[in-house]
Structure formats: C-alpha cells, structure tokens
Enzyme design. Structure first.
Site, PDB file in Angstrom:
ATOM      1  N   ALA A 159       3.738   2.776   8.026  1.00 46.43           N
ATOM      2  CA  ALA A 159       4.626   2.070   7.214  1.00 46.43           C
ATOM      3  C   ALA A 159       5.962   1.966   8.078  1.00 46.43           C
ATOM      4  CB  ALA A 159       4.787   3.167   5.919  1.00 46.43           C
ATOM      5  N   THR A 161       0.861  -1.201   0.061  1.00 45.27           N
ATOM      6  CA  THR A 161      -0.038   0.132   0.025  1.00 45.27           C
ATOM      7  C   THR A 161       0.858   1.151   0.092  1.00 45.27           C
ATOM      8  OG1 THR A 161      -1.650  -1.211   1.169  1.00 45.27           O
ATOM      9  CG2 THR A 161      -1.924   1.237   1.324  1.00 45.27           C
ATOM     10  N   CYS A 162       1.991   1.270   0.799  1.00 43.93           N
ATOM     11  CA  CYS A 162       2.610   2.402   1.159  1.00 43.93           C
ATOM     12  C   CYS A 162       3.248   2.904  -0.411  1.00 43.93           C
ATOM     13  CB  CYS A 162       3.691   2.329   2.135  1.00 43.93           C
ATOM     14  SG  CYS A 162       4.889   3.713   2.124  1.00 43.93           S
ATOM     15  N   GLU A 217     -17.005  14.316  10.271  1.00 46.30           N
ATOM     16  CA  GLU A 217     -16.255  13.650  11.201  1.00 46.30           C
ATOM     17  C   GLU A 217     -17.443  13.193  12.393  1.00 46.30           C
ATOM     18  OE1 GLU A 217     -13.319  11.960  12.043  1.00 46.30           O
ATOM     19  OE2 GLU A 217     -14.220  11.512  13.854  1.00 46.30           O
ATOM     20  N   HIS A 269      21.433  28.263  13.933  1.00 43.67           N
ATOM     21  CA  HIS A 269      20.511  29.476  13.534  1.00 43.67           C
ATOM     22  C   HIS A 269      20.851  29.824  12.079  1.00 43.67           C
ATOM     23  CE1 HIS A 269      18.280  33.380  14.117  1.00 43.67           C
ATOM     24  NE2 HIS A 269      19.391  33.766  13.708  1.00 43.67           N
ATOM     25  N   GLY A 303     -12.594  12.286   9.456  1.00 44.77           N
ATOM     26  CA  GLY A 303     -11.594  13.309   9.699  1.00 44.77           C
ATOM     27  C   GLY A 303     -10.316  12.871  10.506  1.00 44.77           C
ATOM     28  N   GLY A 304      -9.829  11.672   9.978  1.00 39.61           N
ATOM     29  CA  GLY A 304      -8.652  11.102  10.533  1.00 39.61           C
ATOM     30  C   GLY A 304      -7.418  11.400   9.453  1.00 39.61           C
TER      31      GLY A 304
HETATM   32  P1  NAI Z   1      -8.108   7.033  10.930  1.00 35.41           P
HETATM   33  O1  NAI Z   1      -8.432   5.788  11.920  1.00 35.41           O
HETATM   34  O2  NAI Z   1      -6.926   7.874  11.040  1.00 35.41           O
HETATM   35  O3  NAI Z   1      -9.296   8.004  11.011  1.00 35.41           O
HETATM   36  C1  NAI Z   1     -10.682   7.507  10.561  1.00 35.41           C
HETATM   37  C2  NAI Z   1     -11.690   8.700  10.840  1.00 35.41           C
HETATM   38  O4  NAI Z   1     -12.840   8.382  10.533  1.00 35.41           O
HETATM   39  C3  NAI Z   1     -11.804   8.981  12.595  1.00 35.41           C
HETATM   40  O5  NAI Z   1     -11.668  10.335  13.076  1.00 35.41           O
HETATM   41  C4  NAI Z   1     -13.164   8.320  12.924  1.00 35.41           C
HETATM   42  O6  NAI Z   1     -13.867   8.917  14.324  1.00 35.41           O
HETATM   43  C5  NAI Z   1     -13.866   8.637  11.523  1.00 35.41           C
HETATM   44  N1  NAI Z   1     -15.182   7.858  11.530  1.00 35.41           N
HETATM   45  C6  NAI Z   1     -15.283   6.503  11.669  1.00 35.41           C
HETATM   46  N2  NAI Z   1     -16.643   6.059  11.343  1.00 35.41           N
HETATM   47  C7  NAI Z   1     -16.932   7.272  10.739  1.00 35.41           C
HETATM   48  C8  NAI Z   1     -18.456   7.660  10.271  1.00 35.41           C
HETATM   49  N3  NAI Z   1     -19.393   6.862  10.360  1.00 35.41           N
HETATM   50  N4  NAI Z   1     -18.694   9.036   9.965  1.00 35.41           N
HETATM   51  C9  NAI Z   1     -18.004   9.687  10.089  1.00 35.41           C
HETATM   52  N5  NAI Z   1     -16.552   9.653  10.617  1.00 35.41           N
HETATM   53  C10 NAI Z   1     -16.341   8.397  11.080  1.00 35.41           C
HETATM   54  O7  NAI Z   1      -8.270   6.365   9.819  1.00 35.41           O
HETATM   55  P2  NAI Z   1      -7.846   6.646   8.196  1.00 35.41           P
HETATM   56  O8  NAI Z   1      -7.759   8.479   8.022  1.00 35.41           O
HETATM   57  O9  NAI Z   1      -8.805   6.035   7.223  1.00 35.41           O
HETATM   58  O10 NAI Z   1      -6.165   6.027   7.865  1.00 35.41           O
HETATM   59  C11 NAI Z   1      -5.922   4.814   7.911  1.00 35.41           C
HETATM   60  C12 NAI Z   1      -4.807   4.451   8.801  1.00 35.41           C
HETATM   61  O11 NAI Z   1      -4.003   4.911   7.587  1.00 35.41           O
HETATM   62  C13 NAI Z   1      -4.573   4.863   9.725  1.00 35.41           C
HETATM   63  O12 NAI Z   1      -4.148   3.876  10.752  1.00 35.41           O
HETATM   64  C14 NAI Z   1      -3.472   6.019   9.567  1.00 35.41           C
HETATM   65  O13 NAI Z   1      -2.637   6.127  10.665  1.00 35.41           O
HETATM   66  C15 NAI Z   1      -2.628   5.383   8.341  1.00 35.41           C
HETATM   67  N6  NAI Z   1      -2.221   6.468   7.514  1.00 35.41           N
HETATM   68  C16 NAI Z   1      -1.100   7.108   7.982  1.00 35.41           C
HETATM   69  C17 NAI Z   1      -0.674   8.107   7.194  1.00 35.41           C
HETATM   70  C18 NAI Z   1       0.489   8.905   7.822  1.00 35.41           C
HETATM   71  O14 NAI Z   1       1.174   8.156   8.530  1.00 35.41           O
HETATM   72  N7  NAI Z   1       0.595  10.163   7.137  1.00 35.41           N
HETATM   73  C19 NAI Z   1      -1.591   8.765   5.869  1.00 35.41           C
HETATM   74  C20 NAI Z   1      -2.519   8.039   5.797  1.00 35.41           C
HETATM   75  C21 NAI Z   1      -3.185   7.049   6.452  1.00 35.41           C
END
Ligand code: NAI
Length: 457
Positions: A307, A38-39, A196, A431, A174-175
């Site tokens: 990742a 995926t990454c 969210e 700096h 809003g994750g």
């Molecule tokens: P997440 O678990 O971070 O966020 C999902 C969000 O959806 C939560 O805020 C939750 O409260 C909300 N939610 C759940 N059910 C809902 C509903 N019925 N209606 C509205 N909101 C709802 O999951 P996300 O953003 O999908 O990411 C998945 C995985 O991928 C995570 O573990 C994340 O850490 C990882 N990831 C990491 C990245 C990074 O490190 N930069 C980038 C993208 C993903």
C-alpha cells in the site's frame, strides 16, 4: 490547468489525487467501490485492527506481565468486528472529506480507457484529460484443484468479515497474508495449519528472518508444512497435499487461500496497446506506460504490491506529470509483516547481496541483549544489517522484534541518503528503547556491539 483522471481510489489513487490537487491540477478520481480500496476496506487496516485485538487478548490471557493478573479474559468477536468496522469507516470518511476539501471530482462507477486521454465512466459519460493514471490494484489469485470452489474455502476478504472465530483453519500459502492470518486466528484460539509450496515460509524475506518466523509461529501452536502442494479439498474439510516425505491430510473447519494477488486491469488496456508483462502493466522509471501520458501505479504494475509503495508511486507519477521529475527510489521501499514479534525490512537480503556479487559484511544484534525488549517480555528477534565490506554503505536491514515496523524507517532513511553503518553507530539512540538494538547491530558490522559479542560475517 492540467487535468488528470485517476482510475481507482485505493492508497495509490487517492494519494495521487490529493497530491495532484495540492499541486494545482484539476483531478477526476473514479472508483466502482468504496474510497480507500483494498488497503482501507479489506486489507491492511482491518487486518491490523483484528491483529491488535488478538495480540491484546493473547497477551492478557497469557499473564504476560508477572504480577499483573487480568482475571478471566474474554473476547467478544461481534464487538471486535464492530470496532474494526468503525476504524475503517472513520478512515474512509476522513479520506472522503479530504478529497472534498481539495475539490477532487469523485465519480462512482466502472471506468474504462477509451483513448490515451479519455476515460469512460459507467452511467456517467466520458472524461477527457491531459494525463491518465491507472491505479486499479490487484485481486487474490485463485488456485484450481478439486474442492477449491467449496464454500469452506475462503479468501482474505471473507476471512476478515467472518462472523465467528473458527475452531480450526488451514491456510494455503505461507506468505505475508498467510502468516498474518495465522497469527490473528491463533491468538483467538483457532487451531491453525499453514501449507506452503516452497521450502521456506515468507519467500521474499531474508533467510534468517524466515527461519526465526517459522520458529515463533510454531511456538504459538501453528503447524507449518513446507514443500507441500495441495491436490484437493473434500467437502468435510480434509485438505490433501503431497510433500517429498509423503502425502498429508489436514482436517479443518475452513481453508483460507492466500497464494498471492494478481494485477487488476481496467477495460481498454489491451485495445490501447498498453504493454503488459506477466499480467501487469509495464511502466518506466516514471511509472509511465508504453502509451505516452498514461501512467500505472501500485499493484496493477506488479512492481511491489504494498500500500505505501502504491502511495509513493502515485505521488511520483503526479510529480512527473506536473514537473517532469520525482524523487521515488525503488531500492529503499520498506516492507512489513505484522506477526508477533513484528518483521520489517528494507533493501537487499543477504542472499540477494551474495547473488549480486557484493562484497558485504553483516552485523547482527539479538533482542535478548536489549533492556527494553526484556522489559516488554519480547526478546525473540534481532536486527541484521548488511553493508558494503569496504565503505560500510548500508545495503539492507532486517528487523524482527517489537515495533520493527516503526524502527525500519530509520534504516530506510540512512539508505536513501546513501549513508554508512557508522552514521548509525555514531548516533546516540535514546535509552531504554528497542532502537538501541539498531545501533548495536551497526556497531557490530565492523567492530563489536557494546552489549554483545561480535556476530558479524
Ligand atoms: P505472497 O506472494 O506474499 O505469498 C503467497 C505464498 O503462497 C508464497 O509463499 C507462495 O510460495 C505460496 N503458494 C503459492 N502457490 C501455492 C500452492 N499451490 N500451495 C501452497 N502454497 C502456495 O502473497 P500473499 O500472502 O497472498 O499476499 C498478497 C500480496 O499482498 C503480497 O504482495 C503482499 O506483499 C501483500 N500484503 C502485504 C501485507 C503487508 O505489507 N503487511 C499484508 C498482506 C498482504
């Protein structure tokens, strides 16, 4: 020679394979898709490639540097997508040639566990080895409600491959994925709304970080509806949600579902009696499952779906198989969000420190007091450090600001060495750099930042 079979060639599996080969093992790596998982293919790398283009486009169009006029700035989406594809291709090819160079046996096909030491590969036969590592990753969670299966409802993989910039987009969740895609498309001019379910976006983040992120996303023109539960989507793109203050309706061209990911397990896990919890494979501190000799690393064990964490767990599992020890520390795993400004953190949030009964002190320093942030026109943000109130041992660090995702490693290092905020405060930082804000926050835990008033609690 020890033989190791690894299921899944994402950042967990391929790093484990390389490490194992470097340590002298005979390694079999199996994947039913492209190397990189995926990454590399449909996650971190392509998202950041598009985010970088969006940020550059937005910055140039907004005339962010006074006196520099970029003229009429245009964005060619096809070309941006091609460039993204090229980066992915180069990275995947790089990993493939490394695997070849280290003589890892690559198998293409679906893998299933047959016994604790044998794995069958579709159309190939069975591999017998001394140890097995499951690194099969995760897949997006799909909510079920009326309209959830409409073609206008897409997941992050489809969003990355989209052939045009949508005029409007509603994001459910809003994750991390939600806010990164919101940033990306808003930068290219899409009208974006986030819905969210909880009262705050970015649930795993420190409250101060989530609050600031909410503010800067709104400043970017993104609308955010928290405490909202989606009930349906109609075929004309109207999303219905209920909130405490009444029902809302949001019309958009597309809806992105980003409500989390769930572990993906290979066939045979249940038959072998490997213990699972909440859909994830249970592991001990060495990433060994309930069946001796079978390990599970990365998203499929559900511990921390990132990742770089999968890669480190992969190295740790291999080291445990080959030497009986490893140096993975679960408490110092950094996490990053590629919004603008960036967000990065390691260790405890303030709420966690409180809940766990720690006697702590916080030191914060605003980017507004940092010369380099001012030069770069990016003063929105702060560094917040959480430390033991007595010893000053660093428990947690949270950064919002330019290059936060690079700066966080200094703090992860201090935490991994059980270092003190004074270790940071007493160290000269170059700096002018954004890293000076880290030192200032450290000074603020017990004393005062040089360029700011005390902002500790
Ligand atoms: P997440 O678990 O971070 O966020 C999902 C969000 O959806 C939560 O805020 C939750 O409260 C909300 N939610 C759940 N059910 C809902 C509903 N019925 N209606 C509205 N909101 C709802 O999951 P996300 O953003 O999908 O990411 C998945 C995985 O991928 C995570 O573990 C994340 O850490 C990882 N990831 C990491 C990245 C990074 O490190 N930069 C980038 C993208 C993903």
């Amino acid at each position: 020679m020890t033989t190791i079979t690894i299921l899944g060639a994402g950042p967990g599996g391929y790093v484990a394979a390389l490490r194992a080969a470097q340590m002298g093992a005979d390694v079999h790596l199996i994947d039913m898709g492209q190397v990189g998982g995926t990454c590399l293919n449909v996650g971190c790398i392509p998202t950041k490639a598009l985010l970088h283009a969006g940020d550059f486009y937005h910055t140039a169009s907004a005339g962010a540097v006074p006196g520099v006029d970029c003229g009429a700035v245009t964005a060619d989406w096809d070309e941006i997508q091609n460039h993204k594809g090229l980066i992915v291709h180069e990275l995947v090819s790089g990993v493939e040639s490394l695997l070849r160079a280290y003589k890892v046996h690559m198998h293409h096909g679906r893998a299933s566990l047959v016994s604790p030491n044998s794995v069958s590969v579709e159309n190939e036969g069975t591999l017998v080895s001394d140890a097995v590592i499951i690194a099969t990753g995760s897949e997006p969670v799909q909510l079920q409600f009326p309209g959830a299966d409409l073609p206008l409802v897409i997941d992050s993989t489809q969003a990355l491959a989209i052939d045009h910039v949508p005029s409007s987009l509603t994001i459910i969740g809003g994750g991390v994925i939600g806010v990164e895609f919101a940033t990306l498309f808003a930068d290219f001019g899409t009208k974006v709304a986030i819905v969210e379910m909880l009262d705050e976006i970015l649930p795993p983040c420190d409250h101060d970080v989530a609050t600031l992120a909410h503010e800067f996303l709104i400043e970017r023109g993104i609308s955010i509806h928290t405490g909202a539960k989606v009930t349906s989507i109609s075929s004309d793109g109207v999303l219905h949600a209920v909130t405490q203050s009444g029902d809302i309706e949001l019309q958009s061209e597309l809806v992105l579902m980003a409500v989390g990911r769930k572990p993906r397990l290979p066939d045979g896990v249940t038959q072998l009696g490997i213990a699972c919890e909440k859909g994830a494979i249970k592991v001990n501190d060495n990433f060994e499952t309930s069946v001796k000799g079978v390990y599970a690393i990365g998203d499929c064990n559900g511990l921390l779906m990132l990742a770089h964490v999968a890669s480190s767990q992969g190295e740790a599992a291999v080291e445990h198989i080959l030497t009986g020890k490893h140096s993975y520390n679960p408490n110092v795993q950094p996490s990053c969000v590629y919004t603008n400004p960036e967000i990065a953190s390691v260790g405890l949030t303030e709420d966690q420190a409180k809940q766990q009964g720690f006697d702590y002190r916080c030191g914060t320093f605003s980017m507004a007091g940092n010369g380099k942030a001012m030069i770069e026109g990016s003063v929105e943000g702060f560094v917040k450090l959480i430390a033991d109130a007595d010893s000053g041992e660093l428990f947690g660090a949270h950064i919002v600001g330019p290059r936060a995702t690079d700066l966080i490693s200094e703090l992860a290092m201090v935490m991994s060495m059980e270092g003190l905020v004074d270790d940071i405060a007493n160290l000269t930082h170059p700096h002018p750099t954004i890293s000076e804000a880290v030192r200032e926050a450290a000074k603020g835990v017990f004393g005062s930042p040089i360029h700011g008033l005390p902002a500790r609690r």
